[in-house]
Design a protein around this motif. Structure first.
Motif, PDB file in Angstrom:
ATOM      1  N   CYS A 142       0.850  -1.191   0.000  1.00 30.98           N
ATOM      2  CA  CYS A 142       0.000   0.000   0.000  1.00 30.98           C
ATOM      3  C   CYS A 142       0.887   1.243   0.000  1.00 30.98           C
ATOM      4  N   CYS A 147       0.354   3.945   1.244  1.00 27.46           N
ATOM      5  CA  CYS A 147       0.254   4.592   2.553  1.00 27.46           C
ATOM      6  C   CYS A 147       0.950   3.772   3.640  1.00 27.46           C
ATOM      7  N   CYS A 165       0.504   0.683   4.779  1.00 19.39           N
ATOM      8  CA  CYS A 165      -0.328  -0.120   5.679  1.00 19.39           C
ATOM      9  C   CYS A 165       0.099  -1.585   5.650  1.00 19.39           C
ATOM     10  N   CYS A 204      -6.533  -2.069  -0.239  1.00 16.25           N
ATOM     11  CA  CYS A 204      -5.880  -2.069   1.074  1.00 16.25           C
ATOM     12  C   CYS A 204      -6.967  -2.194   2.130  1.00 16.25           C
ATOM     13  N   CYS A 249      -6.579   0.986   4.965  1.00 10.36           N
ATOM     14  CA  CYS A 249      -7.006   2.368   4.691  1.00 10.36           C
ATOM     15  C   CYS A 249      -8.095   2.440   3.625  1.00 10.36           C
TER      16      CYS A 249
HETATM   17 ZN   LIG Z   1      -3.418   1.294   3.032  1.00 11.45          ZN
END
Ligand SMILES: [Zn+2]
Ligand SMILES: [Zn+2]
Length: 132
Positions: free
Chosen positions: A66, A68, A70, A85, A88
């Motif tokens: 991911c 971000c 995660c 994901c 998130c």
């Molecule tokens: Zn994520």
């Protein structure tokens, strides 16, 4: 944020046909949850149904992380080129996958009359005022 496939830094607003984060290298697009949800303003698209479907179907863990951070994205054989994901709720679309998804939904403009678009603008103005 980096591309889960090749690590290229993602660029805002470079996603195909929709606001999001695009990779100039592999032409994939990353849409955070709120960006996916915003498709409902232009298309006959129900984000709740979409998220419920991808989260229930996406059991296959990929090797793609991911953007971000995660963890690893998950995918489903039913949605080719789409990874999700579960932390998130962001969605990764491989090249053309976002375009194909958007093509599946009708544009709201087709069915909206001028009067109802003005109503919609009034609605968003009201919502905007609430957040000031
Ligand atoms: Zn994520
Ligand atoms: Zn890429």
């Amino acid at each position: 944020m980096k591309c889960p496939i090749d690590g290229t830094v993602l660029q805002a607003d470079k996603a195909e046909a929709h606001t999001g984060y695009g990779c100039i290298s592999c032409k994939g697009s990353w849409l955070p949850k709120s960006y996916v949800a915003s498709i409902q303003y232009t298309k006959e698209f129900d984000p709740q149904t979409f998220f419920a479907e991808v989260s229930s179907k996406a059991h296959q863990t990929t090797h793609n992380k991911c953007p971000c951070n995660c963890g690893y994205l998950r995918t489903t054989p039913e949605e080719e080129g789409v990874s999700f994901c579960s932390t998130c709720s962001g969605v990764w679309f491989e090249k053309n996958a976002l375009k194909e998804l958007l093509l599946r939904y009708n544009n709201k403009d087709d069915s909206f009359t001028a009067a109802s678009s003005i109503d919609a603008i009034g609605f968003f103005a009201t919502i905007g005022a609430l957040f000031k």
